[in-house]
Design an enzyme around this catalytic site. Structure first.
Site, PDB file in Angstrom:
ATOM      1  N   SER A  85      -6.306   4.632 -10.798  1.00  0.00           N
ATOM      2  CA  SER A  85      -7.649   4.844 -10.898  1.00  0.00           C
ATOM      3  C   SER A  85      -8.050   5.698 -11.789  1.00  0.00           C
ATOM      4  O   SER A  85      -7.026   7.118 -11.393  1.00  0.00           O
ATOM      5  CB  SER A  85      -8.304   4.973  -9.728  1.00  0.00           C
ATOM      6  N   MET A 128     -10.489   5.872  -0.767  1.00  0.00           N
ATOM      7  CA  MET A 128     -10.368   5.520   1.048  1.00  0.00           C
ATOM      8  C   MET A 128      -8.957   6.987   1.636  1.00  0.00           C
ATOM      9  O   MET A 128      -9.373   6.823   2.622  1.00  0.00           O
ATOM     10  CB  MET A 128      -8.975   4.298   0.208  1.00  0.00           C
ATOM     11  N   GLY A 129      -8.516   7.303   0.550  1.00  0.00           N
ATOM     12  CA  GLY A 129      -7.690   8.753   2.069  1.00  0.00           C
ATOM     13  C   GLY A 129      -6.364   8.018   1.727  1.00  0.00           C
ATOM     14  O   GLY A 129      -5.596   8.485   3.203  1.00  0.00           O
ATOM     15  N   LEU A 130      -5.749   7.022   1.048  1.00  0.00           N
ATOM     16  CA  LEU A 130      -4.602   7.022   1.833  1.00  0.00           C
ATOM     17  C   LEU A 130      -4.695   6.220   3.327  1.00  0.00           C
ATOM     18  O   LEU A 130      -3.275   7.021   3.599  1.00  0.00           O
ATOM     19  CB  LEU A 130      -3.830   8.632   1.840  1.00  0.00           C
ATOM     20  N   LYS A 172       0.939  -1.453  -0.146  1.00  0.00           N
ATOM     21  CA  LYS A 172      -0.086   0.090  -0.301  1.00  0.00           C
ATOM     22  C   LYS A 172       1.069   1.019  -0.564  1.00  0.00           C
ATOM     23  O   LYS A 172       1.859   1.137   0.739  1.00  0.00           O
ATOM     24  CB  LYS A 172      -0.601   0.408   1.253  1.00  0.00           C
ATOM     25  N   CYS A 229      -2.438   9.107  -6.214  1.00  0.00           N
ATOM     26  CA  CYS A 229      -3.754   9.328  -5.413  1.00  0.00           C
ATOM     27  C   CYS A 229      -4.586  10.755  -5.512  1.00  0.00           C
ATOM     28  O   CYS A 229      -4.238  11.843  -5.218  1.00  0.00           O
ATOM     29  CB  CYS A 229      -3.078   9.562  -3.950  1.00  0.00           C
ATOM     30  N   ASN A 282     -13.465   4.156  -5.222  1.00  0.00           N
ATOM     31  CA  ASN A 282     -12.618   4.307  -4.470  1.00  0.00           C
ATOM     32  C   ASN A 282     -12.655   5.308  -3.811  1.00  0.00           C
ATOM     33  O   ASN A 282     -12.035   6.272  -4.562  1.00  0.00           O
ATOM     34  CB  ASN A 282     -11.678   3.257  -3.549  1.00  0.00           C
ATOM     35  N   GLY A 313      -6.110  -5.133  -9.499  1.00  0.00           N
ATOM     36  CA  GLY A 313      -6.362  -4.509  -8.755  1.00  0.00           C
ATOM     37  C   GLY A 313      -8.122  -5.154  -8.108  1.00  0.00           C
ATOM     38  O   GLY A 313      -7.760  -5.618  -7.242  1.00  0.00           O
ATOM     39  N   THR A 314      -8.863  -4.190  -9.542  1.00  0.00           N
ATOM     40  CA  THR A 314     -10.170  -4.634  -8.077  1.00  0.00           C
ATOM     41  C   THR A 314     -10.711  -6.305  -8.324  1.00  0.00           C
ATOM     42  O   THR A 314     -11.431  -6.618  -7.307  1.00  0.00           O
ATOM     43  CB  THR A 314     -11.362  -3.790  -8.907  1.00  0.00           C
TER      44      THR A 314
END
Ligand SMILES: O=C(O)c1[nH]c(=O)[nH]c(=O)c1I
Length: 311
Positions: free
Chosen positions: A193, A71-73, A45, A129, A69, A270-271
């Protein structure tokens, strides 16, 4: 399937790896990837100097043919992953993904990696990101990306790649390639993404993600055309010494075959990996091998980058 990915001289026996962010945040997840028998490499990650919870939930949502997504790191912090590498045998190459929230954080982590004699791994600088609230995707700002890379390569001498966002204009392929070709990069990993998509639950008339009013990065099957275009567009423009990890929209052997035709050296999942589980690697490898045998290809080099156009 002979496979000698020249990505930072990684000698791997399989071209597949996880996409960063998928099953690679905690020690348990990283151990699963390390011991997964098929994939040839793995990536962490993206990490920041300090651990982060990330964005409020819900922050991931599965779509009919993909995912969104924000997620926000979320990650355990730089030291956690350095400790992981020190305390675990590297059965397969581990790509360390760093995503500072600022140029200073990127440089801080890269200085530490450069100065750590025990660290001889491949690093990937994530410039794409889309979900850190208030932060731009650096790789869409060509002058800033160039300034950062100039400073990075003034001191960083170990293998380094870049995680790129998707581009949607051929002129942007030209512009980012012009920046990247100035530097001794191991690879680029494309695509991240597709940033800031939006999904709506029509029944409730509501977005499905809490952060950023529902805006999030889109992945999975529906991004395959964009992923293939970015792999192809960058392969046509980057120095051959800069390899490409193809990421985006891979759900089966045919998708992987298409990425390799466009020039991918290795392929991330990924997904699909998140939704199906680690068995995806065995299934997609088998499907790709079947396609190669049906076509009479002995190695990936037989068809890598050999996409035909219509004359
Ligand atoms: O929200 C995330 O953590 C995230 N999500 C993505 O889709 N790509 C990224 O590079 C990251 I750092």
């Amino acid at each position: 399937v002979d496979l000698s990915a020249q990505i930072a001289n990684m000698k791997v026996n399989n071209l597949f790896l996880n996409a960063s962010g998928i099953h690679c945040q905690t020690e348990a997840e990283l151990d699963d990837l390390m011991h997964e028998p098929v994939s040839g490499a793995m990536v962490t990650k993206s990490m920041t100097p300090q651990s982060r919870f990330g964005n409020p939930l819900p922050r991931y949502y599965r779509l009919a043919n993909g995912s969104i997504n924000s997620m926000g790191l979320p990650n355990e912090g730089f030291d956690y992953y350095m400790d992981y590498l020190k305390n675990h045998e590297q059965i397969k190459p581990v790509i360390v993904s760093v995503a500072g929230r600022s140029k200073e954080e990127d440089l801080e982590m890269l200085h530490t990696l450069q100065d750590d004699d025990r660290y001889q791994g491949l690093t990937e600088l994530n410039l794409s990101c889309p979900n850190v609230i208030g932060e731009p995707q650096m790789a869409y700002d060509f002058p800033s990306a160039n300034d950062l890379l100039k400073e990075v390569f003034s001191f960083y001498k170990k293998p380094l790649g870049i995680k790129l966002p998707p581009y949607f204009d051929l002129v942007h392929f030209d512009q980012i390639a012009e920046v990247l070709n100035q530097y001794p990069l191991s690879h680029v990993n494309t695509i991240n993404s597709i940033g800031n998509g939006l999904w709506i639950d029509v029944n409730s008339e509501t977005v499905v993600l809490k952060p950023k009013g529902g805006f999030g990065g889109v992945g999975g099957a529906m991004v395959l055309p964009t992923a293939l275009a970015n792999v192809r567009g960058l392969r046509q423009r980057l120095n051959p010494s800069i390899k490409i990890i193809g990421t985006g929209g891979v759900t089966n052997g045919r998708d992987a075959f298409a990425h390799i035709l466009c020039g991918a050296e290795m392929v991330s999942i990924g997904t699909q990996l998140y939704e199906e589980g680690l068995g995806t690697f065995e299934r997609v490898t088998r499907e790709l091998t079947d396609i190669m045998e049906a076509k009479g290809y002995q190695s990936l080099a037989d068809f890598r980058g050999k996409l035909k156009v219509i004359e």
